[in-house]
Motif scaffolding. Structure first.
Motif, PDB file in Angstrom:
ATOM      1  N   ASP A   1       0.796  -1.413  -0.171  1.00  0.00           N
ATOM      2  CA  ASP A   1       0.072   0.110   0.355  1.00  0.00           C
ATOM      3  C   ASP A   1       0.577   1.052   0.241  1.00  0.00           C
ATOM      4  O   ASP A   1       0.340   2.518   0.322  1.00  0.00           O
ATOM      5  CB  ASP A   1      -0.742   0.347   1.537  1.00  0.00           C
ATOM      6  N   GLY A   2       2.361   1.106  -0.063  1.00  0.00           N
ATOM      7  CA  GLY A   2       3.151   2.647  -0.410  1.00  0.00           C
ATOM      8  C   GLY A   2       3.536   2.682   1.196  1.00  0.00           C
ATOM      9  O   GLY A   2       4.028   3.593   0.864  1.00  0.00           O
ATOM     10  N   ARG A   3       2.797   2.089   1.493  1.00  0.00           N
ATOM     11  CA  ARG A   3       4.460   2.404   3.587  1.00  0.00           C
ATOM     12  C   ARG A   3       5.529   1.666   3.444  1.00  0.00           C
ATOM     13  O   ARG A   3       5.611   0.331   2.620  1.00  0.00           O
ATOM     14  CB  ARG A   3       3.357   1.770   4.607  1.00  0.00           C
ATOM     15  N   VAL A   4       6.246   2.062   4.218  1.00  0.00           N
ATOM     16  CA  VAL A   4       8.064   1.521   4.068  1.00  0.00           C
ATOM     17  C   VAL A   4       7.582   0.998   5.601  1.00  0.00           C
ATOM     18  O   VAL A   4       7.265   1.620   6.484  1.00  0.00           O
ATOM     19  CB  VAL A   4       9.192   2.510   4.150  1.00  0.00           C
TER      20      VAL A   4
ATOM     21  N   SER B   1      21.582  -1.741   3.155  1.00  0.00           N
ATOM     22  CA  SER B   1      22.078  -1.220   2.650  1.00  0.00           C
ATOM     23  C   SER B   1      21.261   0.286   2.060  1.00  0.00           C
ATOM     24  O   SER B   1      20.092  -0.021   1.856  1.00  0.00           O
ATOM     25  CB  SER B   1      22.733  -1.546   1.972  1.00  0.00           C
ATOM     26  N   LEU B   2      22.500   1.995   1.810  1.00  0.00           N
ATOM     27  CA  LEU B   2      21.123   2.593   0.761  1.00  0.00           C
ATOM     28  C   LEU B   2      21.279   1.676  -0.861  1.00  0.00           C
ATOM     29  O   LEU B   2      19.777   2.469  -1.043  1.00  0.00           O
ATOM     30  CB  LEU B   2      22.454   3.102   0.829  1.00  0.00           C
TER      31      LEU B   2
ATOM     32  N   GLN C   1      16.000   0.371  -4.784  1.00  0.00           N
ATOM     33  CA  GLN C   1      15.586  -0.499  -4.988  1.00  0.00           C
ATOM     34  C   GLN C   1      14.660  -0.540  -5.165  1.00  0.00           C
ATOM     35  O   GLN C   1      13.447  -0.920  -5.445  1.00  0.00           O
ATOM     36  CB  GLN C   1      16.381  -2.067  -4.952  1.00  0.00           C
ATOM     37  N   GLU C   2      13.986  -0.219  -3.591  1.00  0.00           N
ATOM     38  CA  GLU C   2      13.318  -0.876  -3.127  1.00  0.00           C
ATOM     39  C   GLU C   2      12.118   0.769  -3.500  1.00  0.00           C
ATOM     40  O   GLU C   2      10.643   0.354  -3.435  1.00  0.00           O
ATOM     41  CB  GLU C   2      12.794  -1.321  -1.829  1.00  0.00           C
TER      42      GLU C   2
ATOM     43  N   ARG D   1       8.590   4.440  -6.561  1.00  0.00           N
ATOM     44  CA  ARG D   1       7.847   5.508  -5.934  1.00  0.00           C
ATOM     45  C   ARG D   1       8.311   6.828  -6.190  1.00  0.00           C
ATOM     46  O   ARG D   1       8.101   7.379  -4.974  1.00  0.00           O
ATOM     47  CB  ARG D   1       7.558   4.891  -4.111  1.00  0.00           C
ATOM     48  N   GLY D   2       9.288   6.527  -6.758  1.00  0.00           N
ATOM     49  CA  GLY D   2       9.655   8.098  -7.014  1.00  0.00           C
ATOM     50  C   GLY D   2      11.030   8.834  -6.126  1.00  0.00           C
ATOM     51  O   GLY D   2      11.286  10.158  -6.106  1.00  0.00           O
ATOM     52  N   PHE D   3      11.768   8.280  -5.357  1.00  0.00           N
ATOM     53  CA  PHE D   3      12.731   8.150  -5.315  1.00  0.00           C
ATOM     54  C   PHE D   3      14.365   7.537  -6.108  1.00  0.00           C
ATOM     55  O   PHE D   3      14.806   6.722  -7.110  1.00  0.00           O
ATOM     56  CB  PHE D   3      13.954   6.905  -4.125  1.00  0.00           C
ATOM     57  N   LEU D   4      15.192   9.149  -5.848  1.00  0.00           N
ATOM     58  CA  LEU D   4      16.247   8.794  -7.111  1.00  0.00           C
ATOM     59  C   LEU D   4      17.695   9.352  -6.182  1.00  0.00           C
ATOM     60  O   LEU D   4      17.833   9.980  -5.207  1.00  0.00           O
ATOM     61  CB  LEU D   4      16.240  10.228  -7.744  1.00  0.00           C
ATOM     62  N   ARG D   5      18.229   8.197  -6.972  1.00  0.00           N
ATOM     63  CA  ARG D   5      20.122   8.713  -5.595  1.00  0.00           C
ATOM     64  C   ARG D   5      20.022   9.930  -6.216  1.00  0.00           C
ATOM     65  O   ARG D   5      20.829   9.526  -8.183  1.00  0.00           O
ATOM     66  CB  ARG D   5      21.114   7.561  -5.702  1.00  0.00           C
ATOM     67  N   VAL D   6      20.867  10.621  -5.960  1.00  0.00           N
ATOM     68  CA  VAL D   6      21.348  11.665  -5.933  1.00  0.00           C
ATOM     69  C   VAL D   6      22.696  11.991  -5.517  1.00  0.00           C
ATOM     70  O   VAL D   6      23.579  12.844  -6.352  1.00  0.00           O
ATOM     71  CB  VAL D   6      21.254  13.156  -5.041  1.00  0.00           C
ATOM     72  N   HIS D   7      23.547  11.195  -4.941  1.00  0.00           N
ATOM     73  CA  HIS D   7      25.067  10.836  -4.415  1.00  0.00           C
ATOM     74  C   HIS D   7      25.456   9.792  -4.133  1.00  0.00           C
ATOM     75  O   HIS D   7      24.048   8.750  -3.550  1.00  0.00           O
ATOM     76  CB  HIS D   7      24.949  11.549  -3.413  1.00  0.00           C
TER      77      HIS D   7
END
Length: 77
Positions: free
Chosen positions: A3-6, A49-50, A55-56, A60-66
């Motif tokens: 349901d979109g929760r972590v 791990s980051l 990956q998870e 859902r719209g998350f991006l690794r920026v560094h």
């Protein structure tokens, strides 16, 4: 979580939290195989791990920026 929760185990407080993904602002590395999840003024220490978090949460719209940070793209202004 479907349901979109972590599900986050907060190692610092020895508790579990069910956090809506949209409430997470950003995530940073916090040592060996741990990340710190930032949700407004709250933070949670999660044993993951980051790259696993990336990956998870990427769908859902998350991006690794560094190499040390993953951000919620909806929170970028």
């Amino acid at each position: 979580h479907p349901d979109g929760r972590v599900v986050v185990e907060d190692r610092a407080r020895a508790t579990w939290h069910l956090i809506p993904a949209h409430a997470i602002d950003w995530i940073e590395t916090a040592g060996s195989a741990q990340v710190r999840v930032h949700c407004g003024e709250e933070t949670y220490l999660w044993r993951r791990s980051l790259s696993g978090v990336e990956q998870e949460l990427a769908p859902r719209g998350f991006l690794r920026v560094h190499r040390s940070y993953v951000v919620n793209t909806a929170r970028i202004s």
